[in-house]
Design a protein around this motif. Structure first.
Motif, mmCIF file in Angstrom:
data_model
loop_
_atom_site.group_PDB
_atom_site.id
_atom_site.type_symbol
_atom_site.label_atom_id
_atom_site.label_comp_id
_atom_site.label_asym_id
_atom_site.label_seq_id
_atom_site.Cartn_x
_atom_site.Cartn_y
_atom_site.Cartn_z
ATOM 1 N N VAL A 5 0.810 -1.475 -0.071
ATOM 2 C CA VAL A 5 0.016 0.034 -0.057
ATOM 3 C C VAL A 5 0.862 1.243 0.080
ATOM 4 C CG1 VAL A 5 -1.812 1.213 0.993
ATOM 5 C CG2 VAL A 5 -1.711 -1.335 1.334
ATOM 6 N N GLY A 6 0.697 2.132 -0.896
ATOM 7 C CA GLY A 6 1.245 3.542 -0.976
ATOM 8 C C GLY A 6 0.321 4.619 -0.524
ATOM 9 N N ILE A 7 0.634 5.399 0.575
ATOM 10 C CA ILE A 7 -0.450 6.433 0.788
ATOM 11 C C ILE A 7 0.334 7.921 0.751
ATOM 12 C CG2 ILE A 7 -1.441 7.445 2.869
ATOM 13 C CD1 ILE A 7 -1.309 4.719 4.169
ATOM 14 N N ILE A 8 -0.283 8.693 -0.052
ATOM 15 C CA ILE A 8 0.270 9.827 -0.370
ATOM 16 C C ILE A 8 -0.449 10.964 0.571
ATOM 17 C CG2 ILE A 8 0.471 11.665 -2.333
ATOM 18 C CD1 ILE A 8 0.053 9.336 -4.291
ATOM 19 N N GLY A 9 0.406 11.648 1.479
ATOM 20 C CA GLY A 9 0.042 12.461 2.516
ATOM 21 C C GLY A 9 -0.286 11.984 3.928
ATOM 22 N N ALA A 10 0.420 12.697 4.713
ATOM 23 C CA ALA A 10 0.534 12.340 6.226
ATOM 24 C C ALA A 10 -0.229 13.072 7.037
ATOM 25 C CB ALA A 10 1.755 12.050 6.737
ATOM 26 N N GLY A 11 -1.490 13.677 6.558
ATOM 27 C CA GLY A 11 -2.657 14.084 7.233
ATOM 28 C C GLY A 11 -3.373 13.437 8.002
ATOM 29 N N PRO A 12 -4.337 13.753 8.423
ATOM 30 C CA PRO A 12 -5.381 12.903 9.452
ATOM 31 C C PRO A 12 -5.789 11.737 8.789
ATOM 32 C CG PRO A 12 -6.055 15.158 9.724
ATOM 33 C CD PRO A 12 -5.090 15.215 8.613
ATOM 34 N N GLY A 13 -6.302 11.855 7.454
ATOM 35 C CA GLY A 13 -6.904 10.481 6.687
ATOM 36 C C GLY A 13 -5.732 9.543 6.374
ATOM 37 N N GLY A 14 -4.398 10.175 6.087
ATOM 38 C CA GLY A 14 -3.161 9.180 5.731
ATOM 39 C C GLY A 14 -2.866 8.526 7.020
ATOM 40 N N ILE A 15 -2.784 9.250 8.196
ATOM 41 C CA ILE A 15 -2.394 8.699 9.379
ATOM 42 C C ILE A 15 -3.450 7.554 9.904
ATOM 43 C CG2 ILE A 15 -2.352 9.287 11.769
ATOM 44 C CD1 ILE A 15 -1.113 11.664 10.985
ATOM 45 N N PHE A 16 -4.457 7.811 9.684
ATOM 46 C CA PHE A 16 -5.492 6.944 10.229
ATOM 47 C C PHE A 16 -5.616 5.694 9.392
ATOM 48 C CE2 PHE A 16 -6.482 9.922 13.382
ATOM 49 C CZ PHE A 16 -6.876 9.106 14.723
ATOM 50 N N ALA A 17 -5.503 5.683 8.040
ATOM 51 C CA ALA A 17 -5.397 4.695 7.174
ATOM 52 C C ALA A 17 -4.228 3.974 7.487
ATOM 53 C CB ALA A 17 -5.435 5.296 5.824
ATOM 54 N N ALA A 18 -2.997 4.538 7.760
ATOM 55 C CA ALA A 18 -1.857 3.608 7.963
ATOM 56 C C ALA A 18 -1.859 3.007 9.483
ATOM 57 C CB ALA A 18 -0.687 4.561 7.924
ATOM 58 N N TYR A 19 -2.555 3.524 10.467
ATOM 59 C CA TYR A 19 -2.563 3.029 11.783
ATOM 60 C C TYR A 19 -3.614 1.941 11.577
ATOM 61 C CZ TYR A 19 -3.751 3.018 16.887
ATOM 62 O OH TYR A 19 -4.032 2.172 17.910
ATOM 63 N N GLU A 20 -4.837 1.968 10.922
ATOM 64 C CA GLU A 20 -5.694 0.718 10.849
ATOM 65 C C GLU A 20 -5.075 -0.272 10.087
ATOM 66 O OE1 GLU A 20 -9.524 -0.773 12.045
ATOM 67 O OE2 GLU A 20 -8.217 0.894 12.689
ATOM 68 N N LEU A 21 -4.275 -0.106 9.238
ATOM 69 C CA LEU A 21 -3.477 -1.007 8.318
ATOM 70 C C LEU A 21 -2.552 -1.870 9.300
ATOM 71 C CD1 LEU A 21 -3.104 0.538 4.849
ATOM 72 C CD2 LEU A 21 -4.755 -1.220 5.411
ATOM 73 N N ALA A 22 -1.679 -0.792 9.948
ATOM 74 C CA ALA A 22 -0.423 -1.288 10.619
ATOM 75 C C ALA A 22 -0.898 -2.392 11.962
ATOM 76 C CB ALA A 22 0.250 -0.263 11.318
ATOM 77 N N LYS A 23 -2.019 -1.895 12.528
ATOM 78 C CA LYS A 23 -2.475 -2.658 13.567
ATOM 79 C C LYS A 23 -3.160 -3.934 13.215
ATOM 80 C CE LYS A 23 -6.333 -1.167 15.810
ATOM 81 N NZ LYS A 23 -7.358 -2.187 15.523
ATOM 82 N N SER A 24 -3.530 -3.957 12.084
ATOM 83 C CA SER A 24 -4.127 -5.391 11.408
ATOM 84 C C SER A 24 -3.233 -6.571 11.620
ATOM 85 C CB SER A 24 -4.743 -5.265 10.211
ATOM 86 O OG SER A 24 -3.509 -5.361 9.279
ATOM 87 N N GLY A 25 -1.935 -6.317 11.881
ATOM 88 C CA GLY A 25 -1.123 -7.563 11.989
ATOM 89 C C GLY A 25 -1.067 -8.510 11.071
ATOM 90 N N ARG A 26 -1.341 -7.767 9.693
ATOM 91 C CA ARG A 26 -1.346 -8.648 8.460
ATOM 92 C C ARG A 26 0.096 -8.381 7.698
ATOM 93 N NH1 ARG A 26 -6.438 -8.800 5.706
ATOM 94 N NH2 ARG A 26 -7.893 -9.020 7.655
ATOM 95 N N ASP A 27 1.136 -7.928 8.227
ATOM 96 C CA ASP A 27 2.593 -7.736 7.750
ATOM 97 C C ASP A 27 2.567 -7.085 6.477
ATOM 98 O OD1 ASP A 27 5.388 -8.175 8.034
ATOM 99 O OD2 ASP A 27 5.310 -9.999 6.975
ATOM 100 N N LEU A 28 1.837 -6.032 6.339
ATOM 101 C CA LEU A 28 1.949 -5.466 5.078
ATOM 102 C C LEU A 28 3.051 -4.387 4.858
ATOM 103 C CD1 LEU A 28 -1.994 -4.369 5.149
ATOM 104 C CD2 LEU A 28 -0.859 -6.340 3.559
ATOM 105 N N LYS A 29 3.405 -4.232 3.666
ATOM 106 C CA LYS A 29 4.559 -3.295 3.562
ATOM 107 C C LYS A 29 3.871 -2.045 2.945
ATOM 108 C CE LYS A 29 8.405 -3.874 1.591
ATOM 109 N NZ LYS A 29 9.291 -4.282 0.518
ATOM 110 N N ILE A 30 4.081 -0.771 3.860
ATOM 111 C CA ILE A 30 3.115 0.295 3.983
ATOM 112 C C ILE A 30 4.129 1.603 3.474
ATOM 113 C CG2 ILE A 30 1.483 1.885 4.930
ATOM 114 C CD1 ILE A 30 0.564 -0.404 6.449
#
Length: 455
Positions: A5-30
């Protein structure tokens, strides 16, 4: 470099998208690409002493960087579908509220505990407003304050930096469609990803428009909000802010039946400069800590302007007014309300003699030379309407700063998953034109992250 997953922008939307993906434990490269600095390096050079006005940095630390434009805001998270965007039209009202409450829970777990949740439910002010031709919108409001909001972002960053690859000071130039995903061209940090989330905020409006044109993604014109920031003694609004903190009040003008609204109320706060695409506008902050409180309260009065064909560039219209203000005042203009209604410009002497001491160094001037008559008439009407529920609002010494402009991105054509016509290309947050607030933007990030995890 290849990522899931590539996220463009580290504002609220990008932060919470990254947070939700990271805490899933799916070992995703973000990977998260951000045009601005990491949180600890974000610092506006204006110190009120050596540097008193905007020097137009290459990257504005107020608008860009980890946390987005909301990093140094006063951290108000409004849990409501009545304002803040149209996210509920895409995902449903109940789901939108559920996600906003979830975001609030995450904030509480990361340093926001102990802050107060305000609510307009059952308040006496709803009736008082109605009796005076005003409408108080429904909302629950969590006020973190600029200081606590920063602490929450620090904790979120500490969690994410161990699980996500960040590229700061790395603006993405364009998004290219390739077999099996997307290529994010950002100079030396160019990467390929299977799924792409675009979350560039309001400051990325021109970039977003360019990408939509290049990829032939349909858009439609959004509105632009134009007005002033009002600053007055906090005691005048204490009865409202002590109970509601943030009161979203709407007034329909008698002359043109335009809607004027209060926005971003900052009890005992400060007025600040804001740099959007090289244009200096005005905004407001407030702090949770009493040590940083001032004797003033500030809030915006905004008039929304919608345009129909053939004119589509609502942001261009707002920019032209802001540029005129910058040309006349060298930045932000300040004027006493009494001077405005008397048709005269404010001077340094009149500002110094004012009962209200300004919290922002601005150029005394005449806002009637900048704002269109229709908008200015609506603002003056609104000041007198607010004076009925908060006597003293229309005092001669009430200060008006101009201009304040809220730019909204052109609304990107998205489906119910906030996905474009291209599979796995999502657009979220204020950059989509769908959300206009911290809570809605954050909720959209969580929503899309969950959609990706479902896939």
């Amino acid at each position: 470099m290849k990522y899931d997953v590539g996220i463009i922008g580290a504002g609220p939307g990008g932060i919470f998208a990254a947070y939700e993906l990271a805490k899933s434990g799916r070992d995703l490269k973000i990977a998260v690409f951000e045009a601005g600095h990491e949180l600890g390096k974000r610092k506006c050079p204006i110190d009120g002493d050596k540097v008193k006005s905007c020097i137009k940095c290459k990257t504005c630390s107020i608008m860009s960087g980890f946390g987005g434009a909301g990093a140094f805001s006063d951290g108000k998270y409004n849990v409501t579908n009545d304002f803040g965007g149209t996210l509920h039209e895409y995902i449903g009202k109940e789901k939108a509220l559920e996600l906003m409450n979830y975001v609030d829970q995450i904030n509480m777990e990361n340093g926001g505990e102990g802050t107060k949740m305000y609510s307009t439910a059952g308040t006496k002010f709803k009736k008082i407003c109605m009796q005076n031709g005003l409408q108080l919108l429904n909302a629950s409001v969590r006020h973190l304050g600029t200081d606590v909001n920063y602490q929450v972002l620090e904790k979120l960053y500490e969690y994410l930096k161990e699980r996500v690859t960040f590229f700061f000071d790395t603006p993405v130039e364009n998004v290219e469609i390739i077999e099996g995903g997307y290529r994010l061209n950002a100079g030396k940090a160019t990467c390929e990803c299977e799924k792409c989330i675009v979350s560039v905020g309001r400051s990325g409006s021109k970039w977003m428009e360019k990408v939509c044109t290049e990829l032939d993604i349909p858009t439609r014109s959004n509105r632009v909000d134009i007005g002033v920031r009002v600053e007055l003694p906090s005691v005048i609004f204490d009865h409202l802010t002590d109970e509601l903190y943030e009161s979203k009040i709407v007034y329909r003008t008698e002359k043109f039946e335009d809607r004027v609204r209060t926005f971003c109320m900052n009890p005992k706060g400060i007025v600040v400069n804001e740099n959007t695409n090289g244009i200096i506008t005005v905004n407001g902050h407030s702090y949770e800590s009493e040590e940083k409180h001032t004797e003033n309260t500030n809030f915006a009065l905004l008039v929304a302007k919608h345009f129909s064909e053939p004119f589509r560039d609502s942001n261009g219209y707002g920019e032209s007014i802001a540029r005129l203000s910058n040309m006349l005042g060298g930045g932000v203009i300040i004027q006493r309300f009494g001077d405005l209604v008397r048709g005269r410009r404010s001077t340094e002497k009149r500002i110094e003699e004012s009962v209200v001491r300004p919290t922002l160094k601005a150029t005394p001037g005449d806002l009637s030379l900048v704002l269109p008559k229709r908008i200015l008439d609506g603002i003056i009407e609104m000041v007198y309407a607010l004076d009925k529920i908060a006597p003293g609002t229309a005092n001669d010494d009430t200060l008006l700063y101009g201009v304040e402009v809220k730019f909204y991105n052109m609304e990107v054509a998205l489906d119910g998953s906030l996905e474009t016509k291209y599979k796995n290309l999502f657009v979220i947050g204020d950059g989509s034109g769908v959300t206009h607030s911290l809570s809605h933007a954050s909720a959209s990030g969580v929503y899309v992250a969950r959609k990706i995890l479902e896939k």
